[in-house]
Write an enzyme that holds these catalytic residues in place. Structure first.
Site, PDB file in Angstrom:
ATOM      1  N   SER A   1       0.846  -1.191   0.000  1.00 60.84           N
ATOM      2  CA  SER A   1       0.000   0.000   0.000  1.00 60.84           C
ATOM      3  C   SER A   1       0.883   1.243   0.000  1.00 60.84           C
ATOM      4  CB  SER A   1      -0.868   0.014   1.251  1.00 60.84           C
ATOM      5  OG  SER A   1      -0.037   0.217   2.383  1.00 60.84           O
ATOM      6  N   LYS A   2       0.242   2.375  -0.221  1.00 62.81           N
ATOM      7  CA  LYS A   2       0.984   3.631  -0.197  1.00 62.81           C
ATOM      8  C   LYS A   2       1.587   3.841   1.195  1.00 62.81           C
ATOM      9  CE  LYS A   2       0.668   8.538  -1.120  1.00 62.81           C
ATOM     10  NZ  LYS A   2       1.234   8.940   0.159  1.00 62.81           N
ATOM     11  N   ARG A   3       0.820   3.408   2.193  1.00 64.31           N
ATOM     12  CA  ARG A   3       1.321   3.571   3.563  1.00 64.31           C
ATOM     13  C   ARG A   3       2.628   2.801   3.784  1.00 64.31           C
ATOM     14  NH1 ARG A   3      -2.297   1.387   7.276  1.00 64.31           N
ATOM     15  NH2 ARG A   3      -3.994   2.233   6.014  1.00 64.31           N
TER      16      ARG A   3
ATOM     17  N   ASP B   1       5.401   4.673   2.040  1.00 68.13           N
ATOM     18  CA  ASP B   1       5.795   5.855   2.821  1.00 68.13           C
ATOM     19  C   ASP B   1       6.657   5.440   4.013  1.00 68.13           C
ATOM     20  OD1 ASP B   1       4.378   7.406   1.101  1.00 68.13           O
ATOM     21  OD2 ASP B   1       2.667   7.741   2.433  1.00 68.13           O
TER      22      ASP B   1
END
Ligand code: GLU
Length: 504
Positions: free
Chosen positions: A260-262, A265
């Site tokens: 995921s983007k999380r 990041d």
């Protein structure tokens, strides 16, 4: 004739997973001398994001993935934006309605909510709008046709739903996963046309795949649950379904769960190909491009995320991939997003770039920092430092000291290696090099050896001191090369400055 499509919805920044889907479609088309179509699926008005379509185009262009037909490149099957095809969908929905394969439904949001509550309370095995309960709802299956006509004429909101049979098995033959069977009793009567007159994804997608003569649907695994409905829709229209190939998920680097983007990041790597600014939050996410990944790296990296060549080869150009890519070697298992591999590939492609091109990049970086650098100087710096770079930007991080006198000196090196003995050699060395006719690295090395021998010491006791005086650092590229590029005058100056600044 093979025809495949990449069909993104412009609902936000295109994730790297979407880029992989586009790449695989492109490679499959090229390998089979087929056509690759880009179709924009923009029928969800609520999720439409300004700029997302343009972003998709730019991202594909960056990677060299060119579509044969797209909104920008009309072919014989356009328009290629679904919002421009609304009349087409209306016609096909009507066909299903006329044949009793779909029906109007007038249920209000409150009624639907009530339905769900009741199904939940009854612990129904299927808690959706389906063959099991549709005869209790307000639709054209339960209402007299005059009432239906009146409601439509009066402009009452309605949707059109597919009428799924009960107790049937629908089979999907997936080229990667094999046979997938689903019982219709577990499925719902999906909406085909929404109350705003726009088709849903399911309807528009299969109408377009049919009209655009798509032979293979290659898309992410998240669409596998929709495939039985799609197969049923093809059957309802009396069309032959294309072949399906659902690509494995991209997993977190650790391998547990979907990337995921999380995660990206958290682990400090991008998730978007190019930098993306969320129009709602204004949050800017740096892309792979801006982070310094080369398009060659991304193509190579993504190609291997779910596909393998069947041998040990790891380096592939886009062109090479178009000759060897096939669907047989796509794995069922999810693919771990190993960013270290991407970094390794980037180092490889960076080092394969012509020195002149790297030198130009170096000059541009120097300019950005406020220093002017000649092509000649840049060309002599690049070979010295390239082995230490993962990204283009690292060229400056590894080469700044050719332009800036260091203001700080590595503590540990100074403590251990900045000795009176070394300083004496450096003094002698700097007085000798200024007399050299051709201050090339060979001659420089000889001079340093000469100075060391004269003062009865070894090179190993002098080199770290020389390096720290010139660059401020404890490690780095070939020291003689550094002296050569800096020039003898600058070398002498820096040695004197360090002697001045550092105590022994
Ligand atoms: N519009 C869908 C998406 O956004 C396309 C799925 C498909 O390829 O069928 O991914």
């Amino acid at each position: 004739m093979v025809r495949v499509r990449f069909a993104p919805s412009p609902t936000g920044g295109l994730h790297i997973g979407g880029v992989r889907t586009a790449l695989y479609n492109y490679l499959f088309a090229r390998k089979n001398n087929g056509q690759f179509i880009l179709r924009i699926e923009d029928t969800d008005q609520n999720r439409y994001v300004e700029g997302a379509e343009d972003y998709i185009m730019k991202a594909l262009e960056w990677l060299g993935i060119s579509a044969d037909e797209s909104p920008q490149r009309q072919g014989h099957f356009g328009p290629y934006r679904q919002s421009e095809r609304l009349n087409i969908y209306k016609e096909y929905v009507q066909q299903l309605l006329d044949n009793g394969l779909a029906y109007y439904a007038f249920d209000t949001p409150e009624e639907l909510e009530e339905m769900r509550r009741e199904l939940q309370e009854a612990k129904a095995s299927n808690q959706q709008y389906s063959a099991a309960n549709r005869m209790q709802m307000r639709n054209s299956l339960t209402m007299p046709s005059e009432d239906v006509e009146k409601l439509i004429a009066a402009g009452s909101p309605y949707v059109v739903r597919i009428k799924l049979p009960s107790d049937e098995i629908i089979e999907v033959n997936d080229l990667i996963r094999g046979k997938v069977s689903v019982q219709t009793n577990t499925m719902d009567d999906k909406v085909l046309m929404k109350s705003d007159g726009f088709p849903t994804y399911h309807l528009a997608n299969i109408v377009d795949d049919h009209l655009m003569k798509i032979t293979h649907v290659i898309r992410g695994e998240e669409w596998l649950p929709s495939a039985p409905l799609h197969v049923f829709l093809y059957r309802s229209f009396g069309w032959q379904a294309p072949q399906f190939a659902h690509l494995p998920l991209l997993l977190k680097p650790e391998g547990n769960g979907k990337l995921s983007k999380r995660d990206a990041d958290r682990l400090g790597f991008p998730i978007f190909p190019l930098s993306w600014t969320d129009p709602k939050s204004n949050e800017v996410s740096e892309g792979f491009k801006e982070k310094g990944y080369l398009p060659e790296t991304m193509v190579n990296f993504l190609a291997l995320l779910g596909w393998n060549p069947g041998n040990e080869q790891e380096i592939f150009s886009l062109d090479e991939l178009t000759k060897i890519f096939n669907l047989d070697r796509i794995s069922k298992a999810g693919a771990k997003f190993d960013i270290q591999k991407a970094n390794w590939l980037n180092e490889h492609y960076l080092r394969s770039m012509p020195t002149s091109k790297l030198a130009e990049s170096f000059m541009a970086l120097a300019k950005q920092e406020g220093y002017s650098c000649s092509m000649e100087k840049a060309s002599s710096i690049v070979p010295l430092i390239i082995e230490r770079c993962t990204f283009i930007q690292d060229l400056w991080n590894n080469g700044w000291y050719f332009f800036v006198v260091p203001n700080e000196y590595d503590d540990k090196t100074v403590r251990k290696k900045w000795t009176a003995e070394a300083v004496n050699v450096l003094k002698l060395f700097s007085s000798l090099i200024v007399k050299l006719n051709t201050p090339k690295s060979e001659a420089i090395k000889e001079t340093l050896e000469k100075a060391a021998t004269e003062l009865d010491t070894g090179l190993g006791r002098v080199m770290p001191a020389l390096r720290v005086a010139l660059t401020g650092q404890g490690g780095g590229p070939d020291l003689m090369g550094i002296v050569e590029v800096l020039g003898v005058e600058e070398t002498k100056k820096r040695i004197e400055l360090a002697i001045d600044r550092l105590k022994v």
